[in-house]
Design a protein around this motif. Sequence first.
Motif, PDB file in Angstrom:
ATOM      1  N   LYS A 186      43.319  35.989  51.945  1.00  0.00           N
ATOM      2  CA  LYS A 186      44.184  35.356  50.944  1.00  0.00           C
ATOM      3  C   LYS A 186      43.384  34.944  49.705  1.00  0.00           C
ATOM      4  CE  LYS A 186      46.117  32.354  53.705  1.00  0.00           C
ATOM      5  NZ  LYS A 186      47.020  31.283  54.129  1.00  0.00           N
ATOM      6  N   ASP A 187      42.197  34.381  49.955  1.00  0.00           N
ATOM      7  CA  ASP A 187      41.377  33.942  48.825  1.00  0.00           C
ATOM      8  C   ASP A 187      40.864  35.107  47.995  1.00  0.00           C
ATOM      9  OD1 ASP A 187      41.779  31.364  49.468  1.00  0.00           O
ATOM     10  OD2 ASP A 187      39.840  31.041  50.435  1.00  0.00           O
ATOM     11  N   SER A 188      40.899  36.303  48.577  1.00  0.00           N
ATOM     12  CA  SER A 188      40.401  37.457  47.830  1.00  0.00           C
ATOM     13  C   SER A 188      41.201  37.632  46.540  1.00  0.00           C
ATOM     14  CB  SER A 188      40.473  38.725  48.678  1.00  0.00           C
ATOM     15  OG  SER A 188      41.807  39.162  48.772  1.00  0.00           O
ATOM     16  N   SER A 189      42.410  37.085  46.496  1.00  0.00           N
ATOM     17  CA  SER A 189      43.225  37.207  45.282  1.00  0.00           C
ATOM     18  C   SER A 189      42.567  36.508  44.089  1.00  0.00           C
ATOM     19  CB  SER A 189      44.618  36.628  45.534  1.00  0.00           C
ATOM     20  OG  SER A 189      44.513  35.273  45.896  1.00  0.00           O
ATOM     21  N   LEU A 190      41.635  35.611  44.372  1.00  0.00           N
ATOM     22  CA  LEU A 190      40.943  34.914  43.279  1.00  0.00           C
ATOM     23  C   LEU A 190      40.137  35.870  42.398  1.00  0.00           C
ATOM     24  CD1 LEU A 190      39.574  31.698  45.056  1.00  0.00           C
ATOM     25  CD2 LEU A 190      41.419  31.818  43.386  1.00  0.00           C
ATOM     26  N   VAL A 191      39.707  37.008  42.980  1.00  0.00           N
ATOM     27  CA  VAL A 191      38.863  37.912  42.177  1.00  0.00           C
ATOM     28  C   VAL A 191      39.631  38.535  41.022  1.00  0.00           C
ATOM     29  CG1 VAL A 191      37.131  38.544  43.876  1.00  0.00           C
ATOM     30  CG2 VAL A 191      39.295  39.801  43.793  1.00  0.00           C
ATOM     31  N   SER A 192      40.952  38.457  41.087  1.00  0.00           N
ATOM     32  CA  SER A 192      41.716  39.011  39.967  1.00  0.00           C
ATOM     33  C   SER A 192      41.347  38.278  38.675  1.00  0.00           C
ATOM     34  CB  SER A 192      43.208  38.896  40.254  1.00  0.00           C
ATOM     35  OG  SER A 192      43.560  37.539  40.377  1.00  0.00           O
ATOM     36  N   VAL A 193      40.895  37.037  38.833  1.00  0.00           N
ATOM     37  CA  VAL A 193      40.531  36.236  37.664  1.00  0.00           C
ATOM     38  C   VAL A 193      39.363  36.858  36.883  1.00  0.00           C
ATOM     39  CG1 VAL A 193      39.595  34.004  36.959  1.00  0.00           C
ATOM     40  CG2 VAL A 193      41.359  34.113  38.709  1.00  0.00           C
ATOM     41  N   ILE A 194      38.430  37.474  37.625  1.00  0.00           N
ATOM     42  CA  ILE A 194      37.298  38.085  36.910  1.00  0.00           C
ATOM     43  C   ILE A 194      37.526  39.584  36.707  1.00  0.00           C
ATOM     44  CG2 ILE A 194      35.578  36.357  37.544  1.00  0.00           C
ATOM     45  CD1 ILE A 194      34.617  38.347  39.731  1.00  0.00           C
ATOM     46  N   GLY A 195      38.777  40.004  36.865  1.00  0.00           N
ATOM     47  CA  GLY A 195      39.120  41.361  36.445  1.00  0.00           C
ATOM     48  C   GLY A 195      39.035  42.435  37.497  1.00  0.00           C
ATOM     49  N   VAL A 196      38.860  42.064  38.777  1.00  0.00           N
ATOM     50  CA  VAL A 196      38.883  43.097  39.815  1.00  0.00           C
ATOM     51  C   VAL A 196      40.334  43.558  39.998  1.00  0.00           C
ATOM     52  CG1 VAL A 196      38.446  43.608  42.243  1.00  0.00           C
ATOM     53  CG2 VAL A 196      36.890  42.120  40.979  1.00  0.00           C
ATOM     54  N   ALA A 197      40.531  44.874  40.076  1.00  0.00           N
ATOM     55  CA  ALA A 197      41.891  45.412  40.136  1.00  0.00           C
ATOM     56  C   ALA A 197      42.457  45.333  41.543  1.00  0.00           C
ATOM     57  CB  ALA A 197      41.898  46.854  39.637  1.00  0.00           C
ATOM     58  N   ASP A 198      42.609  44.112  42.047  1.00  0.00           N
ATOM     59  CA  ASP A 198      43.126  43.935  43.406  1.00  0.00           C
ATOM     60  C   ASP A 198      44.649  43.786  43.363  1.00  0.00           C
ATOM     61  OD1 ASP A 198      43.466  41.410  42.383  1.00  0.00           O
ATOM     62  OD2 ASP A 198      43.094  40.454  44.324  1.00  0.00           O
ATOM     63  N   THR A 199      45.220  43.415  44.494  1.00  0.00           N
ATOM     64  CA  THR A 199      46.679  43.374  44.613  1.00  0.00           C
ATOM     65  C   THR A 199      47.320  42.396  43.620  1.00  0.00           C
ATOM     66  OG1 THR A 199      46.316  43.821  46.947  1.00  0.00           O
ATOM     67  CG2 THR A 199      48.533  43.159  46.310  1.00  0.00           C
ATOM     68  N   LEU A 200      46.742  41.219  43.499  1.00  0.00           N
ATOM     69  CA  LEU A 200      47.320  40.235  42.584  1.00  0.00           C
ATOM     70  C   LEU A 200      47.187  40.694  41.121  1.00  0.00           C
ATOM     71  CD1 LEU A 200      48.651  37.515  42.104  1.00  0.00           C
ATOM     72  CD2 LEU A 200      46.384  36.465  42.062  1.00  0.00           C
ATOM     73  N   ARG A 201      46.037  41.291  40.827  1.00  0.00           N
ATOM     74  CA  ARG A 201      45.806  41.800  39.482  1.00  0.00           C
ATOM     75  C   ARG A 201      46.848  42.871  39.133  1.00  0.00           C
ATOM     76  NH1 ARG A 201      43.182  40.415  34.833  1.00  0.00           N
ATOM     77  NH2 ARG A 201      42.514  42.261  33.703  1.00  0.00           N
ATOM     78  N   TRP A 202      47.164  43.665  40.132  1.00  0.00           N
ATOM     79  CA  TRP A 202      48.190  44.697  39.949  1.00  0.00           C
ATOM     80  C   TRP A 202      49.506  44.051  39.515  1.00  0.00           C
ATOM     81  CZ3 TRP A 202      52.845  45.155  42.614  1.00  0.00           C
ATOM     82  CH2 TRP A 202      53.589  46.333  42.387  1.00  0.00           C
TER      83      TRP A 202
END
Lengths: 218, 240
Positions: free
Chosen positions: A158-174
């Motif tokens: 769940k916390d992996s969604s935090l990486v969207s903040v630094i621009g990783v194209a993860d699920t939340l970033r999508w």
Amino acid sequence: MLDFSVLNPYFPMLLAAVWITLKFTFFSTILGFIGGFILALITLSKNKVLSLLAKVYISVFRGTPLLVQLMLIYFATPQLTTYTISALEAGVLSFGLNSAAYISEALRGGILSVDKGQWEGAMSLGVPKHRLVLDIILPQAIKNALPSLVNESIMLLKDSSLVSVIGVADTLRWADLIQAKTFRAFEAFIVAAAVYYVLVMALNVLGSYLEKKVRVSD
Amino acid sequence: MIEIKHLAKHFGDLEVLKDISLTINKGEVVTIIGPSGSGKSTLLRCLNLLEQPDGGSILFDGVDIVGGQVKIENIRKNACMVFQHFNLFKNMTVLENMTYAPRVVNKLSKEEARDKALKLLEKVGLSNKAAEYPSRLSGGQKQRVAIARALAMEPEVLLLDEPTSALDPEMVKEVLDVIKELAHTGITMVLVTHEMGFARDVSSVVHFMDEGVLVESGQPEEFFAHPKTERARKFLSTIL
């Protein structure tokens, strides 16, 4: 009104994003477990200096926000070293280091709850300490700590969604990108939420399966 | 074979062993008896360094094991212990419990260790339990496995720390029978026990301890019939 069909063109992108979330969770979990093992053994060892260092480490990583640790590692690494750290590396590193602190506490509890007789039983047969820890104590400690360990993996996912903040194209970033393109915030974010939920449930199932498996000796 | 000289041990301010000296010869079945808290278990645990003595020496075939000149694992593999609470490895089956140390410590092959374990299991009457986990066994069965596990190491001396104290009364006999049979095989044994009748039957030597002191030693017939010291007489009169 709600219209999920606007998302259709973006589903291939979603698959790639989910893959990144999974990869990310996997590598941080591995790093977290290895680090957690080492920290747990150090805190239980008789070496006072190392043990104190490990305690400070655990205290710092548990006592500061994960997002702050992530940003610190991502933005400060290029400043302090000449290495340009990628967003994915920074994410795996900070989450791995962070979860190592939590996992070590879970494992330490697991190790302490193994009956002292198990140590003595093996010692009295001449089994060297490192083998006895690996073959007898850790398997039982992991069994004791399994619920917290599964929980920790779920937190990481769940916390992996935090990486969207630094621009990783993860699920939340999508979801964030899609809502910017289509102005459909609800559809985009609810799909992201659903994806996380399904993944967490899958981890839960895996956890129950493992728990059943380690119970054979009960 | 084992010579204990002026052994001393304390936990904090409490002196648990005071100047203990005794000799254990090869093939002897030595029992240590005495009231609870007399230091008998501590003495036994010093013999394979589960407790580190604070003073004195323990000569194993002439070599002093106190003070760290000898590798601790080398002492323990030759002086295996059977515990009151069995201490079988919970994450291993009976067979794995018995083959683990022989393979890791004595470097036996998987097959050698397995064959030896099965033979010993047969001896203690538990061949059909090889694949079970310890949690499925009764107390008496666990202790028989624990004895077989220690024997699988082929130790020079077998140490038994109140092996029947944690058992239900109806299971005591099955364990005592196994120990009795062992006693006749010529193995060296040191046994801490509260089973006086048993001590009288199997021992070659009885040592009586009280408050950390070795009060009296003797042949079992002699000791139980005519204890020389007042303290031993008192102890025997309270329990016999």
